[in-house]
Write an enzyme that holds these catalytic residues in place. Structure first.
Site, mmCIF file in Angstrom:
data_model
loop_
_atom_site.group_PDB
_atom_site.id
_atom_site.type_symbol
_atom_site.label_atom_id
_atom_site.label_comp_id
_atom_site.label_asym_id
_atom_site.label_seq_id
_atom_site.Cartn_x
_atom_site.Cartn_y
_atom_site.Cartn_z
ATOM 1 N N HIS A 228 4.853 -33.001 -0.488
ATOM 2 C CA HIS A 228 5.340 -33.373 -1.826
ATOM 3 C C HIS A 228 6.739 -33.978 -1.738
ATOM 4 O O HIS A 228 7.060 -34.916 -2.469
ATOM 5 C CB HIS A 228 5.339 -32.140 -2.735
ATOM 6 C CG HIS A 228 3.968 -31.581 -2.953
ATOM 7 N ND1 HIS A 228 3.074 -32.152 -3.831
ATOM 8 C CD2 HIS A 228 3.321 -30.543 -2.373
ATOM 9 C CE1 HIS A 228 1.943 -31.475 -3.792
ATOM 10 N NE2 HIS A 228 2.060 -30.499 -2.913
ATOM 11 N N ASP A 234 9.315 -41.179 -1.627
ATOM 12 C CA ASP A 234 8.809 -42.553 -1.526
ATOM 13 C C ASP A 234 9.129 -43.248 -2.851
ATOM 14 O O ASP A 234 8.396 -43.155 -3.825
ATOM 15 C CB ASP A 234 7.296 -42.529 -1.274
ATOM 16 C CG ASP A 234 6.703 -43.918 -1.098
ATOM 17 O OD1 ASP A 234 7.374 -44.910 -1.450
ATOM 18 O OD2 ASP A 234 5.557 -44.013 -0.624
ATOM 19 N N GLU A 335 -2.166 -40.284 -8.886
ATOM 20 C CA GLU A 335 -1.785 -40.969 -7.644
ATOM 21 C C GLU A 335 -2.802 -40.513 -6.601
ATOM 22 O O GLU A 335 -2.580 -39.555 -5.869
ATOM 23 C CB GLU A 335 -0.347 -40.601 -7.253
ATOM 24 C CG GLU A 335 0.231 -41.506 -6.183
ATOM 25 C CD GLU A 335 -0.175 -41.077 -4.779
ATOM 26 O OE1 GLU A 335 -1.265 -41.506 -4.320
ATOM 27 O OE2 GLU A 335 0.583 -40.336 -4.161
ATOM 28 N N GLU A 344 -9.153 -39.822 2.104
ATOM 29 C CA GLU A 344 -9.116 -38.584 1.321
ATOM 30 C C GLU A 344 -10.157 -38.586 0.200
ATOM 31 O O GLU A 344 -10.482 -37.547 -0.345
ATOM 32 C CB GLU A 344 -7.734 -38.292 0.723
ATOM 33 C CG GLU A 344 -6.647 -38.048 1.759
ATOM 34 C CD GLU A 344 -5.294 -37.764 1.133
ATOM 35 O OE1 GLU A 344 -5.132 -37.958 -0.092
ATOM 36 O OE2 GLU A 344 -4.398 -37.335 1.874
ATOM 37 N N HIS A 491 5.165 -44.341 2.170
ATOM 38 C CA HIS A 491 4.667 -43.271 3.052
ATOM 39 C C HIS A 491 3.235 -43.554 3.505
ATOM 40 O O HIS A 491 2.748 -42.919 4.447
ATOM 41 C CB HIS A 491 4.744 -41.913 2.341
ATOM 42 C CG HIS A 491 3.666 -41.674 1.330
ATOM 43 N ND1 HIS A 491 3.692 -42.248 0.067
ATOM 44 C CD2 HIS A 491 2.521 -40.939 1.382
ATOM 45 C CE1 HIS A 491 2.619 -41.854 -0.608
ATOM 46 N NE2 HIS A 491 1.893 -41.053 0.174
#
Length: 563
Positions: A228, A234, A335, A344, A491
């Site tokens: 996090h 970022d 996000e 993912e 990132h």
């Protein structure tokens, strides 16, 4: 990897001992009644299948998937082991067992009653029932028999497609290269199946049974503070969301109902609440939801933001979202992006909320962001040169190992824009308000041209995948950000698909292009991972009689997994 390199070839210098000679194998019929001794076996696969058909009236090939099926080997392995286990479970003292034809009928009835793979833990059938089962060792021969059957019956789907499309020789060669790569993977799978999992607890035969659901590791990773911290720091990512929400507070968020999927620390929910949302539902399946509740309370938005813990699909199924009867959601913020955009596989969860709760009646409901695109470009990389002189010591023997590992899987790295040697081409764009889950697995063509100033002949070491995100609804202030090499770093970095750096990296000469197709989709066993298949060729384009003629110089295939 290059199509000319077959790491699974039986004539490899390191694998001579593993070479399979069919004459040395004993093929036991699927409906074999006797103890598995040599007397009950046949010398060829075709003879064993013929015995099942003639003696037991059981047609093995009828129960196999089409030869062109992408997961033919996996399904065939399950079928063979499933059959073996069923036959071995029957009562050997029962008279019906001695009735050869009745035995075939019993097995046919068993498959008719158990044809729903989703209702079974199919991973149990990856472990062979019969030790050194020759059927499993000759899967490519089994597929050839299936192809022959399909040709004889006129159901050869692959040949039908080829005939209809009338492809060029080059296209056929690229298809063959792709099939060869699939065969390599199948051979690796079969090799792993013969390993005793009790002796090798880390072998593929073990991971096969424990990798079907990788949600636990996925959500667990988001319980660590560092991830996090990385995302919040970022600034490209976080500031873009903040700007998109705050600049469009009146147009989208004022007095509206908002859902934040994968809320994490709750930062996007707090942006929405500050923008005037009347209700924000923040959802996260990791343990960080506890901190999100405290952060929301600390910042004085407990009366607006409700933080829920759980997988969003479960919350939908259990009707646990705090919405009034017939109340709809106006904005879905999330996000959800991963490496190479879809790693993912979080977007399907967001789409599930969209399809269940987004306000579509008056046209004001929207996903935010509402658009995304994926891009491809080519780059050179001289990192293997590092091993030529390491603190004045020659370490070039490390080069082959480094090359193999780079080419084995997709990599996440920061690519220096100075090393990019081709144009950045758009592969595909998605309208997130309309796309479907099945649209996230795709096959697209591409063509890469050398950039100006990159030289007359360039070594291409890797393909680079990146993505762009858009908040650009009509009558709103648009906001965009990019993860491309030429943009400010994020990132997500970039995802690279390496050619084999030693002997396999192609060169592009001035006046030539690289063209091909990129296949990208979720891994079958681990759906949060991504599989890549790239078929490419390099050559020159010439115009003749108002037609572009492509003259090929070299081609190959890349098979990668992002995990």
């Amino acid at each position: 990897m290059n199509s000319n390199e077959d790491s699974w070839s039986s004539d490899s210098d390191n694998e001579n001992d593993d070479e399979i000679v069919e004459e040395d194998l004993h093929f036991y019929p699927i409906c074999c009644q006797k103890t598995f001794d040599v007397a009950a076996s046949f010398s060829t696969l075709a003879d064993a299948i013929e015995h099942d058909l003639v003696t037991n009236k059981f047609d093995v090939l009828e129960h196999l998937p089409p030869a062109s099926c992408n997961n033919f080997f996996e399904k065939a392995i399950i079928f063979i082991n499933k059959s073996r286990y069923f036959i071995s479970s029957l009562d050997k003292n029962n008279d019906d067992f001695l009735d050869e034809e009745h035995l075939g009928n019993r097995l046919t009835d068993y498959f008719k009653a158990n044809n729903d793979e989703t209702s079974e833990k199919k991973e149990q059938f990856f472990k062979p029932c019969l030790e050194d089962d020759a059927f499993l060792m000759c899967m490519d021969d089994l597929q050839d028999l299936m192809k022959q059957r399909e040709k004889e019956t006129g159901t050869d789907e692959e040949n039908t497609k080829i005939d209809e499309a009338n492809p060029t020789t080059n296209e056929l060669q690229m298809r063959i290269a792709a099939l060869e790569e699939k065969l390599k993977l199948a051979k690796a799978c079969i090799t792993s199946l013969t390993i005793d999992s009790s002796d090798h607890p880390t072998s593929a035969s073990v991971s096969k049974g424990t990798s079907q659901d990788n949600d636990t590791n996925y959500f667990g990773s988001y319980s660590h503070f560092s991830i996090h911290e990385t995302m919040l720091q970022d600034t490209v990512r976080t500031k873009s969301y903040q700007d998109a929400i705050s600049l469009n507070s009146m147009a989208l968020f004022k007095d509206q109902v908002v859902i934040d999927i994968g809320c994490g620390t709750g930062i996007l929910s707090l942006f929405a609440a500050k923008a005037g949302a009347k209700k924000v539902i923040a959802i996260d399946a990791s343990d960080v939801y506890k901190e999100a509740i405290n952060i929301v309370e600390l910042n004085g938005f407990s009366n607006v933001i409700t933080v829920l813990h759980g997988k969003v699909e479960d919350l939908i199924a259990q009707n646990k979202l705090p919405l009034e009867k017939k109340e709809k959601v106006n904005v879905i913020i999330s996000e959800w992006m991963g490496y190479a955009l879809f790693y993912e596989s979080m977007l399907p969860s967001v789409l599930a909320v969209r399809d269940s709760y987004m306000n579509k009646d008056d046209g004001i409901g929207t996903m935010f962001p509402n658009g995304c695109s994926i891009f491809l470009e080519g780059a050179s990389d001289s990192r293997l040169d590092y091993w030529d002189n390491v603190y004045e010591i020659n370490m070039t023997p490390m080069k082959p190992r480094a090359a193999r590992e780079l080419a084995q899987n997709a990599n996440v790295e920061m690519v220096d824009p100075e090393n990019v040697v081709t144009n950045r081409v758009l592969l595909k764009t998605w309208n997130l308000n309309a796309c479907r889950d099945e649209d996230l697995n795709f096959v697209v063509p591409f063509q890469l041209n050398l950039k100006e100033g990159s030289g007359d002949s360039v070594k291409l070491n890797k393909l680079v995948v990146s993505f762009d995100i858009a908040f650009n609804l009509p009558q709103t202030t648009p906001v965009y950000f990019s993860t491309g090499c030429q943009s400010k770093s994020t990132h997500w970095k970039q995802t690279t698909l390496w050619f084999n750096p030693i002997g396999g990296s192609p060169t592009i000469n001035r006046g030539e292009v690289m063209r091909g197709t990129l296949h990208m989709g979720r891994n079958t066993d681990k759906p949060r991972d991504i599989d890549f298949l790239v078929m490419w060729e390099i050559g020159s384009l010439h115009s003749k009689e108002n037609k572009d003629i492509f003259i090929r110089r070299c081609d190959g295939t890349i098979v990668n997994n992002l995990k």
